[in-house]
Design a protein around this motif. Structure first.
Motif, PDB file in Angstrom:
ATOM      1  N   ASN A  75       0.891  -1.316  -0.064  1.00 16.66           N
ATOM      2  CA  ASN A  75       0.019   0.072   0.038  1.00 16.66           C
ATOM      3  C   ASN A  75       0.861   1.154   0.036  1.00 16.66           C
ATOM      4  O   ASN A  75       1.804   1.288   0.790  1.00 16.66           O
ATOM      5  N   VAL A  76       0.604   2.174  -0.976  1.00 13.20           N
ATOM      6  CA  VAL A  76       1.314   3.168  -0.916  1.00 13.20           C
ATOM      7  C   VAL A  76       0.788   4.411   0.138  1.00 13.20           C
ATOM      8  O   VAL A  76       1.900   5.129   0.423  1.00 13.20           O
ATOM      9  N   ASN A  77      -0.305   4.096   0.419  1.00 17.90           N
ATOM     10  CA  ASN A  77      -0.606   4.939   1.262  1.00 17.90           C
ATOM     11  C   ASN A  77      -1.666   4.317   2.344  1.00 17.90           C
ATOM     12  O   ASN A  77      -2.374   3.356   1.817  1.00 17.90           O
ATOM     13  N   VAL A  78      -2.009   4.749   3.730  1.00 16.75           N
ATOM     14  CA  VAL A  78      -2.972   4.109   4.608  1.00 16.75           C
ATOM     15  C   VAL A  78      -4.377   4.113   3.787  1.00 16.75           C
ATOM     16  O   VAL A  78      -4.943   3.286   4.235  1.00 16.75           O
ATOM     17  N   CYS A  79      -4.683   5.091   3.183  1.00 17.84           N
ATOM     18  CA  CYS A  79      -5.930   5.082   2.505  1.00 17.84           C
ATOM     19  C   CYS A  79      -6.354   4.117   1.762  1.00 17.84           C
ATOM     20  O   CYS A  79      -7.461   3.784   1.439  1.00 17.84           O
ATOM     21  N   GLN A  80      -5.131   3.162   1.176  1.00 22.35           N
ATOM     22  CA  GLN A  80      -5.238   2.411  -0.054  1.00 22.35           C
ATOM     23  C   GLN A  80      -5.270   0.863   0.813  1.00 22.35           C
ATOM     24  O   GLN A  80      -5.456  -0.076   0.037  1.00 22.35           O
ATOM     25  N   THR A  82      -6.891  -2.038   2.032  1.00 28.78           N
ATOM     26  CA  THR A  82      -8.162  -2.428   2.064  1.00 28.78           C
ATOM     27  C   THR A  82      -8.364  -3.365   3.138  1.00 28.78           C
ATOM     28  O   THR A  82      -9.426  -3.748   3.572  1.00 28.78           O
ATOM     29  N   GLN A  83      -7.120  -3.852   3.784  1.00 30.79           N
ATOM     30  CA  GLN A  83      -7.443  -4.904   5.076  1.00 30.79           C
ATOM     31  C   GLN A  83      -7.778  -4.372   6.343  1.00 30.79           C
ATOM     32  O   GLN A  83      -8.244  -5.040   7.233  1.00 30.79           O
ATOM     33  N   HIS A  84      -7.628  -2.973   6.455  1.00 31.63           N
ATOM     34  CA  HIS A  84      -7.814  -2.361   7.672  1.00 31.63           C
ATOM     35  C   HIS A  84      -8.695  -1.367   7.404  1.00 31.63           C
ATOM     36  O   HIS A  84      -9.215  -0.907   6.157  1.00 31.63           O
ATOM     37  N   ASP A  85      -9.002  -0.368   8.092  1.00 27.58           N
ATOM     38  CA  ASP A  85      -9.974   0.750   8.202  1.00 27.58           C
ATOM     39  C   ASP A  85      -9.626   1.746   7.268  1.00 27.58           C
ATOM     40  O   ASP A  85     -10.359   2.511   6.903  1.00 27.58           O
ATOM     41  N   GLY A  86      -8.286   1.735   6.861  1.00 29.93           N
ATOM     42  CA  GLY A  86      -7.736   2.706   6.016  1.00 29.93           C
ATOM     43  C   GLY A  86      -7.601   4.036   7.019  1.00 29.93           C
ATOM     44  O   GLY A  86      -7.282   4.369   7.770  1.00 29.93           O
ATOM     45  N   CYS A  87      -8.266   5.213   6.089  1.00 24.60           N
ATOM     46  CA  CYS A  87      -8.360   6.525   6.745  1.00 24.60           C
ATOM     47  C   CYS A  87      -9.643   7.035   6.985  1.00 24.60           C
ATOM     48  O   CYS A  87     -10.303   6.856   6.023  1.00 24.60           O
ATOM     49  N   ARG A  88      -9.833   7.839   8.151  1.00 21.83           N
ATOM     50  CA  ARG A  88     -11.259   8.231   8.354  1.00 21.83           C
ATOM     51  C   ARG A  88     -11.728   9.382   7.328  1.00 21.83           C
ATOM     52  O   ARG A  88     -12.918   9.520   7.183  1.00 21.83           O
ATOM     53  N   ALA A  89     -10.800  10.034   6.902  1.00 22.07           N
ATOM     54  CA  ALA A  89     -10.982  11.068   5.948  1.00 22.07           C
ATOM     55  C   ALA A  89     -11.021  10.808   4.404  1.00 22.07           C
ATOM     56  O   ALA A  89     -11.248  11.420   3.398  1.00 22.07           O
ATOM     57  N   THR A  90     -11.166   9.298   4.157  1.00 24.16           N
ATOM     58  CA  THR A  90     -10.962   9.002   2.807  1.00 24.16           C
ATOM     59  C   THR A  90     -11.807   9.524   1.649  1.00 24.16           C
ATOM     60  O   THR A  90     -11.807  10.112   0.660  1.00 24.16           O
ATOM     61  N   GLY A  91     -13.286   9.630   2.518  1.00 30.12           N
ATOM     62  CA  GLY A  91     -14.425  10.101   1.404  1.00 30.12           C
ATOM     63  C   GLY A  91     -14.556  11.590   1.334  1.00 30.12           C
ATOM     64  O   GLY A  91     -14.778  11.872  -0.040  1.00 30.12           O
TER      65      GLY A  91
END
Length: 138
Positions: A75-80, A82-91
């Motif tokens: 994953n290049v960044n936490v928002c990518q 998919t196995q975890h919650d990613g980032c809360r601000a993604t939307g």
């Protein structure tokens, strides 16, 4: 893996030869090889002529196969992630699209790069250490 890709598929390379030629501590190499064995990327045999080799031809093993076997999903960044919650601000994040495109391109490169292209060319066809010492004396 790039070292093993430089060897003929049928050649079993002794553990200590890999460690020495790659200048890798044996403890670290043992851990990595254990993972690669469990992921069926390498095979091993015991005995006087034992060692390690790629489990399948280098042209069939991608750079992504190796990375994910050892490190897990890339994953290049936490928002990518998919196995975890990613980032809360993604939307609402304006960077999400950039990170997604970067992730896609990076994985595309890793998937299309195979070990036969990454094989250590200076090691291809090089004789084992035993032969080197004989040649040096001649």
């Amino acid at each position: 893996m790039t070292f093993l890709a430089s060897q003929p598929l049928e050649r079993m390379v002794p553990f200590r030869e890999i460690a020495r030629r790659m200048d890798v501590p044996e403890d670290f190499l043992a851990k990595i090889l254990k993972v690669l064995l469990s992921r069926k990327l390498v095979r091993s045999t015991r005995g006087a002529h034992g060692g390690y080799a790629l489990a399948r031809p280098a042209r069939e093993v991608t750079f992504l196969d190796v990375i994910e076997a050892v490190e897990g999903p890339v994953n290049v960044n936490v928002c990518q992630d998919t196995q975890h919650d990613g980032c809360r601000a993604t939307g609402s994040c304006t960077m999400y699209g950039v990170w997604k495109l970067g992730q896609q391109r990076m994985l595309e490169v890793y998937r299309s790069t195979t070990l036969d292209r990454l094989a250590m060319t200076e090691l291809k066809g090089s004789p084992p250490a035993d032969s080197l010492s004989v040649a040096a004396r001649a």
